[in-house]
Motif scaffolding. Structure first.
Motif, PDB file in Angstrom:
ATOM      1  N   SER A 251     -67.118 -78.517-130.734  1.00  0.00           N
ATOM      2  CA  SER A 251     -66.629 -78.369-129.357  1.00  0.00           C
ATOM      3  C   SER A 251     -65.341 -79.161-129.171  1.00  0.00           C
ATOM      4  O   SER A 251     -64.370 -78.655-128.579  1.00  0.00           O
ATOM      5  N   LYS A 256     -62.482 -79.063-126.331  1.00  0.00           N
ATOM      6  CA  LYS A 256     -63.404 -79.556-125.302  1.00  0.00           C
ATOM      7  C   LYS A 256     -63.456 -81.080-125.388  1.00  0.00           C
ATOM      8  O   LYS A 256     -63.888 -81.638-126.393  1.00  0.00           O
ATOM      9  N   HIS A 259     -68.040 -84.134-122.500  1.00  0.00           N
ATOM     10  CA  HIS A 259     -69.406 -83.732-122.822  1.00  0.00           C
ATOM     11  C   HIS A 259     -70.320 -84.152-121.676  1.00  0.00           C
ATOM     12  O   HIS A 259     -70.483 -85.345-121.390  1.00  0.00           O
ATOM     13  N   PHE A 314     -68.037 -79.248-122.375  1.00  0.00           N
ATOM     14  CA  PHE A 314     -69.195 -78.663-123.053  1.00  0.00           C
ATOM     15  C   PHE A 314     -70.444 -79.402-122.604  1.00  0.00           C
ATOM     16  O   PHE A 314     -70.364 -80.514-122.070  1.00  0.00           O
ATOM     17  N   HIS A 342     -69.172 -71.928-121.378  1.00  0.00           N
ATOM     18  CA  HIS A 342     -68.938 -73.153-122.126  1.00  0.00           C
ATOM     19  C   HIS A 342     -69.836 -73.221-123.357  1.00  0.00           C
ATOM     20  O   HIS A 342     -70.887 -72.573-123.392  1.00  0.00           O
ATOM     21  N   PRO A 343     -69.477 -74.055-124.350  1.00  0.00           N
ATOM     22  CA  PRO A 343     -70.427 -74.353-125.421  1.00  0.00           C
ATOM     23  C   PRO A 343     -71.629 -75.100-124.850  1.00  0.00           C
ATOM     24  O   PRO A 343     -71.458 -76.064-124.091  1.00  0.00           O
TER      25      PRO A 343
END
Length: 410
Positions: A251, A256, A259, A314, A342-343
């Motif tokens: 990610s 990205k 988190h 992510f 998103h992931p």
């Protein structure tokens, strides 16, 4: 650990080629294997601490028994890893009914903390490796004065027990214990960074206070050891911590930067603080980690999370498996909506018992180590064998502490 014994399930709603990171992942495992158990590497939470605690469980229990006599409530004075580790554990277990935590320095916060306590039935646990942490020292001095006034006597050593370094040269708190100012003390062990110290004496003492037995604690420690073996397995398909770390790395390399770890359920009120500390102290600015409790956060964060202009986030969703229709509908809908943009990864716990929580804690420990290690390797940033890895150090924290010391001198 057999499949039936393992109590976590992980899923990845993102297209991740795990084999792409195989070489870096193998090297990360080899490096951690080569460093664990060595002085100055701050990796004694891998294997060493758990075995030490199993061997010394009677001593910790004796300290608890001597401390508990005549008391019902426990007030824990500590900050950072000295608080968040134990708090995460007891809140997930719903075992914090008679346990309070305090980290502040301002008088208003202490007044509110004081008012939450039954002073006639409260024992104070002071947790600090150095024994000189400003916030904890301030809290201890305030609590000591409070009890002296409440009991109308100077000697209130019977109300305090400590957890600190074994050396009186290193720890001001140990010197107070040796002088008789505190009733007794356990240990904050060497080469175990605070955010990785969840199985240190303080948490075990607190779990005893919450009513858990020696046998239950020993089994928890064994579950931790078994999980660690799994999380050092080079078979990526059999190593959930490595897969989660690779998801994080992938990610990050795809742009990205942020988190978000979204916990669902009030049981995780302590875990969100612990994970935020664990990740941000370990990964620094490589990945900015934030944590929330769902579903409440959805009513303000989802507007930004699901905005088309949000291209740098992510997400990981953490929850306990349930058969409740409403809960599952919320989880399913949220994961679906977020993974469309998103992931996304998912961590599902089969319960919130000691053994499952031990496995989860180690998952987070190793995920964090592997994420930082693999990211560094992707940039050819290899740490010398005679230095500790950046993921277990926290030098930048000292920057603000130095400024505070200057301000106190003015």
């Amino acid at each position: 650990m057999t499949a039936t014994e393992y109590s976590l399930n992980t899923q990845f709603m993102a297209d991740v080629d795990f084999s792409k990171y195989q070489n870096q992942a193998f090297c990360a495992i080899d490096e951690i294997q080569s460093r664990k158990g060595k002085k100055g590497q701050f990796l004694n939470w891998i294997g060493v601490l758990q075995n030490n605690q199993i061997n010394n469980i009677d001593s910790i229990y004796e300290l608890y028994e001597n401390s508990k006599k005549g008391f019902e409530d426990l007030a824990v004075l500590g900050i950072g890893g000295s608080r968040h580790t134990s708090e995460a554990m007891v809140k997930m277990l719903n075992a914090d009914k008679n346990i309070r935590f305090y980290s502040s320095v301002d008088p208003i916060s202490f007044e509110r903390f004081k008012n939450s306590l039954n002073l006639d039935k409260t024992k104070f646990l002071v947790v600090s490796k150095s024994g000189g942490t400003l916030e904890t020292t301030t809290a201890y001095n305030s609590a000591k004065t409070l009890m002296q006034n409440h009991l109308n006597r100077d000697d209130v050593s019977d109300r305090f027990v400590g957890m600190t370094d074994a050396s009186s040269e290193k720890s001001a708190l140990r010197r107070l214990v040796n002088s008789g100012e505190l009733q007794g003390a356990g240990y904050v062990h060497d080469d175990v960074g605070g955010r990785f110290s969840i199985f240190d004496d303080a948490t075990i003492f607190i779990l005893f206070w919450a009513g858990y037995s020696k046998n239950q604690i020993i089994q928890m420690l064994k579950s931790s050891l078994e999980a660690q073996e799994m999380y050092m397995n080079k078979d990526i398909s059999q190593n959930p911590a490595l897969r989660q770390a690779i998801f994080n790395v992938n990610s990050k390399l795809n742009g990205k930067q942020r988190h978000f770890v979204e916990y669902f359920g009030d049981a995780f009120a302590g875990a969100i603080l612990w994970e935020k500390q664990l990740k941000n102290e370990s990964l620094k600015a490589k990945i900015a980690t934030d944590t929330n409790i769902g579903p409440g956060y959805l009513h303000y964060n989802a507007e930004a999370d699901l905005d088309n202009e949000n291209t740098n986030s992510f997400f990981t969703f953490v929850y306990v498996k349930t058969e409740d229709k409403t809960t599952n509908a919320v989880l399913s809908g949220v994961v679906s909506a977020y993974s469309n943009m998103h992931p996304v990864s998912v961590i599902e716990l089969n319960g919130l018992d000691l053994n499952t929580i031990a496995q989860f804690i180690e998952l987070k420990h190793f995920e964090t180590l592997y994420t930082g290690n693999i990211l560094r390797r992707m940039n050819n940033n290899i740490t010398s064998a005679d230095e500790a890895m950046p993921e277990v150090l926290q030098p930048n924290v000292e920057i603000y502490k130095k400024e505070v010391k200057k301000a106190l001198l003015n």
